[in-house]
Scaffold this active site. Structure first.
Site, PDB file in Angstrom:
ATOM      1  N   HIS A 218       3.797  -2.030   3.202  1.00 49.24           N
ATOM      2  CA  HIS A 218       3.560  -1.162   2.401  1.00 49.24           C
ATOM      3  C   HIS A 218       5.067  -0.906   2.069  1.00 49.24           C
ATOM      4  O   HIS A 218       5.906  -1.510   2.244  1.00 49.24           O
ATOM      5  CB  HIS A 218       3.682  -0.037   3.574  1.00 49.24           C
ATOM      6  CG  HIS A 218       2.866  -0.127   4.669  1.00 49.24           C
ATOM      7  ND1 HIS A 218       2.051  -1.244   5.092  1.00 49.24           N
ATOM      8  CD2 HIS A 218       1.075   0.743   4.257  1.00 49.24           C
ATOM      9  CE1 HIS A 218       0.436  -0.892   5.241  1.00 49.24           C
ATOM     10  NE2 HIS A 218       0.190   0.251   5.084  1.00 49.24           N
TER      11      HIS A 218
ATOM     12  N   HIS B 176      -5.733   3.220  -4.266  1.00 53.91           N
ATOM     13  CA  HIS B 176      -5.836   3.608  -2.833  1.00 53.91           C
ATOM     14  C   HIS B 176      -6.471   4.552  -2.426  1.00 53.91           C
ATOM     15  O   HIS B 176      -6.096   4.685  -1.593  1.00 53.91           O
ATOM     16  CB  HIS B 176      -4.265   2.421  -2.315  1.00 53.91           C
ATOM     17  CG  HIS B 176      -4.715   2.586  -0.446  1.00 53.91           C
ATOM     18  ND1 HIS B 176      -5.758   1.739   0.307  1.00 53.91           N
ATOM     19  CD2 HIS B 176      -3.679   3.162   1.031  1.00 53.91           C
ATOM     20  CE1 HIS B 176      -5.454   1.644   1.275  1.00 53.91           C
ATOM     21  NE2 HIS B 176      -3.892   2.167   1.465  1.00 53.91           N
TER      22      HIS B 176
ATOM     23  N   HIS C  53      -5.530   9.065   0.550  1.00 50.52           N
ATOM     24  CA  HIS C  53      -5.868   8.224   1.070  1.00 50.52           C
ATOM     25  C   HIS C  53      -6.669   8.599   2.084  1.00 50.52           C
ATOM     26  O   HIS C  53      -6.677   9.006   3.191  1.00 50.52           O
ATOM     27  CB  HIS C  53      -4.336   8.021   2.083  1.00 50.52           C
ATOM     28  CG  HIS C  53      -4.120   7.069   3.179  1.00 50.52           C
ATOM     29  ND1 HIS C  53      -5.033   6.779   3.978  1.00 50.52           N
ATOM     30  CD2 HIS C  53      -3.888   5.867   2.937  1.00 50.52           C
ATOM     31  CE1 HIS C  53      -4.689   5.822   4.957  1.00 50.52           C
ATOM     32  NE2 HIS C  53      -3.501   4.842   3.280  1.00 50.52           N
TER      33      HIS C  53
ATOM     34  N   ASP D  77       0.837  -1.039  -0.332  1.00 51.42           N
ATOM     35  CA  ASP D  77      -0.055   0.914  -0.204  1.00 51.42           C
ATOM     36  C   ASP D  77       0.975   0.970   0.542  1.00 51.42           C
ATOM     37  O   ASP D  77       1.661   1.080   0.533  1.00 51.42           O
ATOM     38  CB  ASP D  77      -0.707  -0.481   1.298  1.00 51.42           C
ATOM     39  CG  ASP D  77      -2.617  -1.064   1.591  1.00 51.42           C
ATOM     40  OD1 ASP D  77      -1.768  -1.736  -0.121  1.00 51.42           O
ATOM     41  OD2 ASP D  77      -2.543  -0.909   2.019  1.00 51.42           O
ATOM     42  N   ASP D  78      -0.104   1.894  -0.168  1.00 47.17           N
ATOM     43  CA  ASP D  78       0.931   3.412  -0.088  1.00 47.17           C
ATOM     44  C   ASP D  78       2.019   3.927  -1.196  1.00 47.17           C
ATOM     45  O   ASP D  78       2.842   5.510  -0.712  1.00 47.17           O
ATOM     46  CB  ASP D  78       1.327   3.911   1.267  1.00 47.17           C
ATOM     47  CG  ASP D  78      -0.080   3.938   2.620  1.00 47.17           C
ATOM     48  OD1 ASP D  78      -1.211   3.791   1.751  1.00 47.17           O
ATOM     49  OD2 ASP D  78       0.070   3.842   3.732  1.00 47.17           O
TER      50      ASP D  78
END
Length: 529
Positions: free
Chosen positions: A477, A375, A379, A325-326
């Site tokens: 991540h 995602h 965020h 993620d991210d």
């Protein structure tokens, strides 16, 4: 053949037929002019006598010579006496026919009747029936007669074959019994003649109540296994007919169709959350034309929209799904190199607004065959999401977060973004589920949380990765801060998992292992009990 006793052609002339000859009236009695016709046989004899005297046959010649001389004198006198009518050449009786036959000279008088010649042709003539024309006609008549006979025979054979193939009566089977019936018999005739006696069905109203006993179908049945649609269907030789009681028939009605929208339902537990779209149903409102009653009938059953949660079941395969993620981040390039070293595929849930700053990394990610999904755009940093919870945003803002994140992926890679989605913080419940249904196919959670975002150390992260079971989704991540610990942990865990026989697959590859719709239907049936 013609009767040879009849006088030859030309004797129909009235001058040769004594019975039809009328004595002409002399204009000058006693005249002996060449134009005066000989009117009686006595006068003809006298003329012949005078001719003989004029010729002067010597006395004492034999009878034959005298007779020949007398005949010649007679013919000369007759020729001088008879003058044909000026139009006789074209007359149907007196015309060229007699001229072509040499007049009267071709026919000698018989001894009994010197004016009538015997029926025999003169020299050079032939019987009219000796002509080839008559012989051809005879053969033609015989040929026509043969053809007629052949046609009659063939017709008789055809009639016989037709009657054999289409008999006036034939055998068939009715409810297992052999019956002899006439050609042209219908199924309705079998019932009317009492061969079978089915009970008619009833006429019922829209609510299923009987309106008229016996007002339904008179009977139901089959011919050689095929349903009887028309009672007037004819039966044929060898048919097998089954006839039973008639079915009920509903009264005629007026109908109004009403759509029934599907309901939303959440079922199951697990790291994978998929949408199974429902279908709009149809309910028909019926008003009977006889009874006047109104009833509702489900024409098409509505199926629910299901948000189904489950864990993957890859069977005998040993697979895990690595997810990050991210990103993308400055260290994402190093992570891609490590994954390539161990032939590992992963799924990257990217932040939309960060993609434009890492074009090379995105190209490398796509070229390596990794799955790239969103995602969110930022965020949940804006719109009241507090950088972690999209459920706090408005429906419009939620949709914007997803669509902008997907568009950023498409712009960077030139390919359509994956429709799977991971919500920031894993917050995905209540209204957001149905608000985002048209835009995503699944929301992906996790089975193993490495908590690498807290940077607990490479060994702790590696230990969490190595604890995964087949079908698990591992959360890591590659952005949101320095991720060197995560990369170091993978240097430990990846060779370990490969040695244990694990393969590293994308989310789409993991989803392909299960028949999700069947699982959801089974869960819905279990929940209804």
């Amino acid at each position: 053949m013609p009767d040879q006793s009849m006088p030859p052609a030309g004797t129909h002339n009235p001058r040769n037929n004594l019975r039809q000859h009328k004595r002409p009236t002399r204009r000058h009695p006693g005249s002996t002019s060449a134009h005066a016709p000989v009117s009686t046989e006595a006068e003809a004899s006298a003329m012949q006598g005078r001719a003989s005297a004029e010729v002067g046959y010597p006395a004492g010649r034999d009878a034959a010579s005298q007779e020949a001389a007398a005949r010649a004198a007679y013919e000369e006198c007759a020729a001088a006496t008879y003058q044909p009518h000026p139009g006789a050449a074209n007359h149907p009786q007196y015309g060229s026919r007699y001229q072509s036959e040499s007049g009267y000279a071709g026919f000698a008088a018989t001894a009994g009747n010197p004016r009538v010649a015997p029926a025999r042709p003169t020299s050079g003539q032939m019987s009219p029936y000796d002509s080839s024309r008559y012989r051809k006609k005879g053969r033609k008549k015989a040929g026509i007669a043969g053809i007629v006979a052949a046609v009659v025979i063939l017709g008789a054979i055809g009639v016989g074959v037709y009657l054999y193939l289409n008999p006036t009566t034939f055998n068939m089977t009715v409810n297992g019994m052999t019956r002899t019936v006439d050609t042209g018999t219908t199924v309705a005739d079998l019932v009317a003649q009492g061969v079978v006696s089915p009970k008619a069905g009833n006429l019922i109203d829209v609510e299923g109540e009987v309106l008229e006993e016996g007002g339904g179908n008179p009977f139901d049945g089959t011919i050689n296994g095929n349903p009887i649609d028309d009672p007037n269907t004819q039966v044929h030789k060898g048919d097998s007919v089954q006839i039973g009681n008639g079915s009920d028939v509903m009264e005629e009605y007026d109908a109004e169709t009403v759509e029934k929208k599907p309901k939303n339902k959440e079922l199951g537990e697990g790291a994978i959350h998929v949408y199974i779209p429902g279908e709009t149903g149809q309910v028909e409102k019926r008003t009977g034309k006889v009874s006047g009653k109104t009833a509702k009938e489900v024409v098409k059953k509505a199926t629910n929209n299901i948000y189904f949660k489950y864990n993957a079941n890859p069977g005998d395969d040993k697979v895990v799904a690595l997810t990050f993620d991210d990103g993308p981040w400055d260290t994402t390039g190093d992570l891609l190199s490590l994954l390539k070293e161990y032939d590992a595929k992963a799924t990257f849930f990217t932040i939309g607004k960060q993609i434009s700053g890492q074009p090379k990394t995105m190209e490398k990610m796509a070229a390596a065959g990794h799955q790239i999904a969103t995602h969110s755009w930022d965020h949940a940093e804006t719109g009241g999401g507090n950088s972690v919870d999209m459920t706090r945003q408005s429906p419009e803002k939620q949709i914007e977060e997803v669509q902008q994140g997907q568009q950023a992926i498409t712009d960077a890679t030139g390919k359509e973004a994956s429709k799977v989605f991971r919500s920031p913080g894993g917050n995905y419940h209540d209204d957001i589920i149905w608000n985002l249904q048209p835009y995503v196919t699944a929301e992906i959670g996790w089975n193993v949380d490495t908590e690498d975002w807290q940077r607990p150390g490479a060994e702790a992260i590696a230990e969490a990765i190595m604890s995964a079971k087949s079908g698990d989704i591992i959360l890591m991540h590659d952005g949101g801060g320095p991720r060197t610990q995560t990369i170091d942990a993978l240097r430990i865990a990846l060779p370990y998992l490969k040695e244990k026989g694990f393969k590293f697959v994308t989310i789409d590859e993991l989803l392909a292992y299960d028949d999700v719709k069947a699982l959801a239907e089974a869960a819905e049936e279990a929940a209804a009990k």
